[in-house]
Design a protein around this motif. Structure first.
Motif, short mmCIF file in Angstrom:
data_model
loop_
_atom_site.label_atom_id
_atom_site.label_comp_id
_atom_site.label_asym_id
_atom_site.label_seq_id
_atom_site.Cartn_x
_atom_site.Cartn_y
_atom_site.Cartn_z
N GLU A 127 -7.54 3.61 14.64
CA GLU A 127 -6.74 3.90 15.84
C GLU A 127 -6.88 2.79 16.87
O GLU A 127 -5.90 2.39 17.51
CB GLU A 127 -7.17 5.24 16.44
CG GLU A 127 -6.34 5.66 17.65
CD GLU A 127 -6.77 7.00 18.23
OE1 GLU A 127 -6.24 7.37 19.30
OE2 GLU A 127 -7.64 7.66 17.65
N THR A 128 -8.10 2.28 17.02
CA THR A 128 -8.33 1.19 17.96
C THR A 128 -7.60 -0.07 17.54
O THR A 128 -6.98 -0.77 18.36
CB THR A 128 -9.84 0.91 18.09
OG1 THR A 128 -10.48 2.05 18.66
CG2 THR A 128 -10.11 -0.31 18.94
N ILE A 129 -7.65 -0.38 16.25
CA ILE A 129 -6.95 -1.57 15.75
C ILE A 129 -5.45 -1.47 16.02
O ILE A 129 -4.82 -2.42 16.50
CB ILE A 129 -7.23 -1.76 14.24
CG1 ILE A 129 -8.70 -2.15 14.02
CG2 ILE A 129 -6.31 -2.82 13.64
CD1 ILE A 129 -9.13 -2.16 12.57
N VAL A 137 -2.87 -8.02 20.69
CA VAL A 137 -4.18 -8.56 20.32
C VAL A 137 -4.31 -8.47 18.80
O VAL A 137 -4.63 -7.41 18.25
CB VAL A 137 -5.34 -7.79 20.99
CG1 VAL A 137 -6.69 -8.36 20.55
CG2 VAL A 137 -5.20 -7.86 22.51
N PRO A 138 -4.06 -9.56 18.07
CA PRO A 138 -4.19 -9.53 16.61
C PRO A 138 -5.64 -9.28 16.21
O PRO A 138 -6.57 -9.80 16.83
CB PRO A 138 -3.72 -10.93 16.19
CG PRO A 138 -2.93 -11.45 17.34
CD PRO A 138 -3.58 -10.87 18.56
N VAL A 139 -5.81 -8.49 15.14
CA VAL A 139 -7.15 -8.09 14.73
C VAL A 139 -7.41 -8.46 13.28
O VAL A 139 -6.62 -8.13 12.39
CB VAL A 139 -7.35 -6.57 14.90
CG1 VAL A 139 -8.73 -6.14 14.37
CG2 VAL A 139 -7.21 -6.17 16.37
N GLY A 179 -2.74 -2.20 10.93
CA GLY A 179 -2.11 -3.43 11.42
C GLY A 179 -2.99 -4.66 11.42
O GLY A 179 -2.56 -5.72 11.90
N ALA A 180 -4.23 -4.57 10.92
CA ALA A 180 -5.06 -5.77 10.81
C ALA A 180 -4.35 -6.78 9.90
O ALA A 180 -3.72 -6.39 8.92
CB ALA A 180 -6.43 -5.42 10.25
N VAL A 200 -4.85 -3.52 -1.32
CA VAL A 200 -4.41 -3.66 0.07
C VAL A 200 -3.42 -4.80 0.18
O VAL A 200 -3.46 -5.76 -0.60
CB VAL A 200 -5.60 -3.87 1.05
CG1 VAL A 200 -6.56 -2.70 0.98
CG2 VAL A 200 -6.31 -5.19 0.76
N GLU A 201 -2.55 -4.71 1.17
CA GLU A 201 -1.47 -5.68 1.30
C GLU A 201 -1.81 -6.85 2.22
O GLU A 201 -0.96 -7.70 2.48
CB GLU A 201 -0.20 -4.98 1.81
CG GLU A 201 0.34 -3.94 0.83
CD GLU A 201 1.63 -3.30 1.31
OE1 GLU A 201 2.02 -3.54 2.47
OE2 GLU A 201 2.23 -2.55 0.52
N ILE A 202 -3.04 -6.88 2.73
CA ILE A 202 -3.46 -7.98 3.59
C ILE A 202 -4.53 -8.80 2.88
O ILE A 202 -5.20 -8.29 1.97
CB ILE A 202 -3.98 -7.47 4.96
CG1 ILE A 202 -5.19 -6.54 4.77
CG2 ILE A 202 -2.86 -6.78 5.73
CD1 ILE A 202 -5.84 -6.08 6.06
#
Length: 277
Positions: A127-129, A137-139, A179-180, A200-202
């Protein structure tokens, strides 16, 4: 454009787009000279909270402050032209609430010029990310062994073995869904790291994980053999500069004691030589 123009530093979206492509290269840096040495070779440089242990002699990363991260982030920024800078959010700067995390994340970016911040935690930090990313703010996330949680994890143990594997998978998926743009996998077994990378897609960034990750990161002082307090299994020493430095210091001390240093070439004459008439 000049042939000598600097390559433009990537942005978080560029790092994200490297999923499944050429492996991403990263190292930690804490000073301007460090950053200058790695700039041409790294896709992104991390100003890690490991600075507390490596440069400040602290027993863990828990004593690192926002002020320390800003100071070292500013130093590293001065040495970078073509690599993106990511700055660690220190312990206690983001866990209390998503609003606290935004204030401190935005401050780190504003004060250092970082392209992104990194924070530790999986499902509980999703939730914070999402809150940070939606507000600019990219994480970069960090799951598996999270050094800021060693007191609850019981030390620097491998994470994700046996029944614990699904927890690490869930953490990685949660931060990706939040969204990281990338996720660090630390001390996660090889097979599990490969599974997470596939699911994972990242991009996954390994440190004590798998060669199959989308990228790798090491602490510069570890891989150069400068930090010698201990050596983790996942560290490869590409040099032994600590030994070389100790030998050089010992030689310097010996030369001073025997008056071999300074020599004639290192001192200045009292009177300048006369010019020919």
């Amino acid at each position: 454009m000049s042939a000598t123009a600097q390559k433009k530093a990537p942005m978080p979206m560029d790092i994200r787009a490297r999923k499944g492509g050429e492996p991403l290269v990263s190292l930690t840096a804490y000073t301007t000279p460090m950053a200058q040495m790695m700039d041409a070779h790294c896709d992104f440089v991390l100003v890690g909270d490991s600075v507390g242990m490596v440069l400040h002699g602290q027993p863990s990363t828990l004593g690192v402050t926002m002020e320390m991260m800003i100071l070292h982030g500013q130093a590293v920024a001065r040495g970078l032209n073509s690599a993106m800078m990511v700055v660690d959010m220190p312990f206690g700067s983001y866990e209390e609430s998503k609003e606290q995390a935004f204030r401190n994340g935005a401050r780190l970016m504003a004060k250092t010029g970082a392209g992104a911040v990194k924070l530790e935690g999986g499902v509980e930090m999703a939730e914070t990310i999402a809150f940070l990313v939606k507000r600019g703010v990219p994480v970069m996330a960090h799951v598996g062994l999270t050094p800021q949680s060693i007191n609850t994890l019981g030390g620097y143990k491998v994470q994700g073995r046996d029944a614990d594997a699904e927890r690490v998978v869930a953490d990685a998926k949660a931060v990706a869904d939040a969204g990281a743009f990338a996720v660090v996998l630390e001390k996660v077994p090889e097979g599990l790291s490969d599974r997470i990378t596939a699911e994972v897609e990242i991009p996954t960034i390994g440190i004590g994980a798998s060669a199959g990750c989308d990228g790798q990161i090491l602490v510069l002082d570890d891989m150069l053999g400068l930090f010698t307090a201990f050596k983790a299994k996942f560290v490869k020493r590409f040099a032994e500069l600590g030994i070389t430095a100790e030998e050089a210091i010992a030689q310097y001390a010996a030369d001073v004691k025997t008056r071999k240093f300074p020599g004639p070439e290192h001192v200045f004459a009292d009177v300048l030589p006369k010019k020919d008439a």
